[in-house]
Design an enzyme around this catalytic site. Sequence first.
Site, PDB file in Angstrom:
ATOM      1  N   HIS A 299      45.013  45.119  42.669  1.00 35.92           N
ATOM      2  CA  HIS A 299      43.619  45.086  42.235  1.00 35.92           C
ATOM      3  C   HIS A 299      42.867  43.888  42.796  1.00 35.92           C
ATOM      4  CE1 HIS A 299      40.255  46.482  40.101  1.00 35.92           C
ATOM      5  NE2 HIS A 299      40.717  46.542  38.875  1.00 35.92           N
TER       6      HIS A 299
ATOM      7  N   ASP B  37      39.661  48.129  44.566  1.00 30.93           N
ATOM      8  CA  ASP B  37      39.065  48.248  43.233  1.00 30.93           C
ATOM      9  C   ASP B  37      39.370  49.608  42.628  1.00 30.93           C
ATOM     10  OD1 ASP B  37      35.775  48.449  44.699  1.00 30.93           O
ATOM     11  OD2 ASP B  37      37.109  50.107  44.135  1.00 30.93           O
TER      12      ASP B  37
END
Lengths: 438, 473
Positions: free
Chosen positions: A409, A413
């Site tokens: 992450h 995204d």
Amino acid sequence: MATDVKVPPVGESITEAVVVEWLVPVGTVVKVDQELVALETDKITVNVPSPVAGLLVEHVVKVDGKVEIGAVIARIDESASTPTPAPASAPASTPAPTPAPASAPTPPPAPANTPAPASTPAPAPASSDVALMPAVRRLLDDNGLQAAQIHGTGPGGRILKEDVLNYLANRNSAPVVPPQVTSTPAATLKAAPAATSSPTSSTADGGKEEVVVMSKLRQTIARRLVEAQHTAAILTTFNEIDMSAVMGLRNTYKDSFEKAHGVKLGFMGFFAKAVIEGLKAYPSVNSEVRGDSVVYKHHYHLGVAVGGGKGLVVPVVRDVDQLSFAEFEKTLAGLADKAKNNTLSLADLSNGTFTISNGGVYGSLMSTPILNPPQVGILGLHKIEDRPVAVAGKVEIRSMMYVALSYDHRIVDGREAVSFLVKVKQCLEDPARMLLEI
Amino acid sequence: MGSMQRFDVVVIGSGPGGYVCAIRCAQLGLKTACVEKDKTLGGTCLNVGCIPSKALLESSERYAATRHTLAEHGINVGEVGLDLAKMQERRVKIVAQLTGGVALLFQKNKITRLSGLGRIAKGADGYHQVVVTHDDGSEETVEAAAVVIATGSVPTSLRGITIDNERVVDSTGALELSQVPKHLVLIGAGVIGLELGSVWSRLGAKVTVLEYLDRILPGVDGEVASEAHRILAKQGLEFILGARVEAAEVKGEEVVVRWRSKDDQTHEVTGDRVLVCVGRRPFSDGLGLDAVGVALDNRGRVQIDGEFQTNVAGIFAIGDVTRGAMLAHKAEDEGMAVAEILAGGHGHVNYDAIASIVYTHPEVAGVGKTEEELVQAGVPFVKGRFKYGPNGRALALGEGDGFVKMLAHKETDRVLGCHIIGAQAGDLIAEVALAIEFGASSEDIARSCHAHPTLSEIVREAALDCARRAIHK
């Protein structure tokens, strides 16, 4: 006069190893390249081949002994060719306390057509077609190699001494094995509960315990898994795929495919192609963090987890976007064979940009794979199971498969990760999309 | 208006760069002309450089050897006489033979020779123009699709020193002296200075060498230059290093040279001739480069790209007038490369494998990187060394001075450089230049059979020594 056999370099930053097993007892006549001893390092188990032919006269280091790279580990008498009766010393081939090393592909053995030169130091005549420089001839002979194996970088493609030296260094450096996929039960999506171990065992339970020292390899795997979790912000997103289209295609074409291409039509080809579509559409999933930068890769090397002879390994199929279905299946089959025979090379295991792992073969319904650093994405495939699903308002039985994308992450995204998975799903549920690139 | 002659290539300058370029162009089928302002072809090298100096070096070495070393061979000679005029005649004859030879080669290859000073002018229809001014002042203009500037270099001087070519001479003057100086003061301890200084020293002159740096032979590997210094000093040359020469005043038949030492003291040394050998500068006077817009760098060198082309399309430059070592063979290789580029192919010069040689006795030769260059670049290397002394041929020749030093990469064993001081160094270095071209390792040289007894075995032992496996050490 005995020739010293030294521990060859086995990989970057590896400085020492432990003797796991002597493969040849003292008193045996060995050939050039015959494997003498199995060593275990931080990363890999590697077998040391003999640089010369002759009589193995000494095991300089015993099993479980530590050796440094470059240290003498055995001695061979090149002038002797008759075996001596096995000495009374303990046979070195039983590694009782050390566990069998997990998944350790050994470096590829010298090719079958190696000429076995006599133990004289004079270089055997090299292949007559290629004019070889003297140092090159000497190195090829010393190591039982053929000129054809070496890529020449000198003027006109000439093989230079350094080309052979580089070949030898790479051949002896062991692949780093990252079996990163862990399947946890589907019931909870939490990380596996931390093992609660009693720090010391009371004497009452002492007898019911078995303490097994982790092999260097397992220690390394353990360390890398935790490192992966500490470095990346790993998150997993799920989806499910209706596999009927793919299965339908397989049923219709599997015979003609095999007939035309000489290889079975598996599922992997479909998964791989769908993944390529996803990676092209969402390039951040095919990237890597380097320092302060994100490196977007415009090549697609897919690591595919396979069960090998000694455990799980992740060989890499290179440039999957440029391979046809058949080429992909063939390449993968070839790598799987190598994995079974422990003949994967470092090159086979390196430079992947994304990994696919199929836990379904073991029965896993859903799981949260751990990333294979430095990659930022890993796709977990699972068991294909018939389930009742709602289709156009009706309940139908469909062959469904859960898929999981674990991603870093820090740079991928949520939207991209989810969309990637949706793209893969769409391509598998409607394969025509891959043909039409939509 | 009469039609101008039109050529595919016009080469300006017929030195080793120019004449080789012209011949190669002609071989490749290009219509070629070559402009030369001097009466004879061959440029500096043939006329007032490499060739005449080698002729005098050979003659003077024989004279010195006859006087000093024949006795140890059991050969008794009485009084040894010197006929300098005859020695100079020999030099002139050799030069004439070679310059005449170039003229014949031009004829054979149908290269048009244009005599006079060449100047490039703006042309039309995509052609350049070259205006040749003959000796009688008349002009002739030709058209050229391509022009190759090969105008070479000329000796430089120092501020405060006037070269009159009588008492204060440059290298050209030093070749033509008709009398052996009593005391020759040499300014500059570079290649040319030491060669010419050696000539006159052997012929009986006292030679004092004034050098600005703290070492002689700049550019040569330091260890070799030190040994050369020691040997030349033993031969009688007097060296004064760290000397900044400020003036050379002619006083009748003498010249007083004033120089300043590092501690700022001035000194004087007086000789009957002074030879100024402080370097050479690229020569492009009268070429008209300004008018056509060809750019020079801040050292007066014609700027070129990787294909020897200047900033003006169709105008090329090679040799001493451009960057790089001022060596005849470098110019020749560039000449050949340009010819091949012009004919549509590819031309390439491998600057790493160009040897440079000093024709003192013993000779000095080097190819590839010096030890200092490798240290500075942080390249890991091993050094193999072998002296001439233990070599059988060297002893039989009476040439026990000197050594071969070979430098190889520590990890790949690739030969990176080789530096030799000793007899025939200039010829021995060729093997190593070839090795470097082929990307060979020191082991390759070590494993190649070298005939016995030869000086080439010294090179082989140095190669063996890179792996500490010399047999005779």
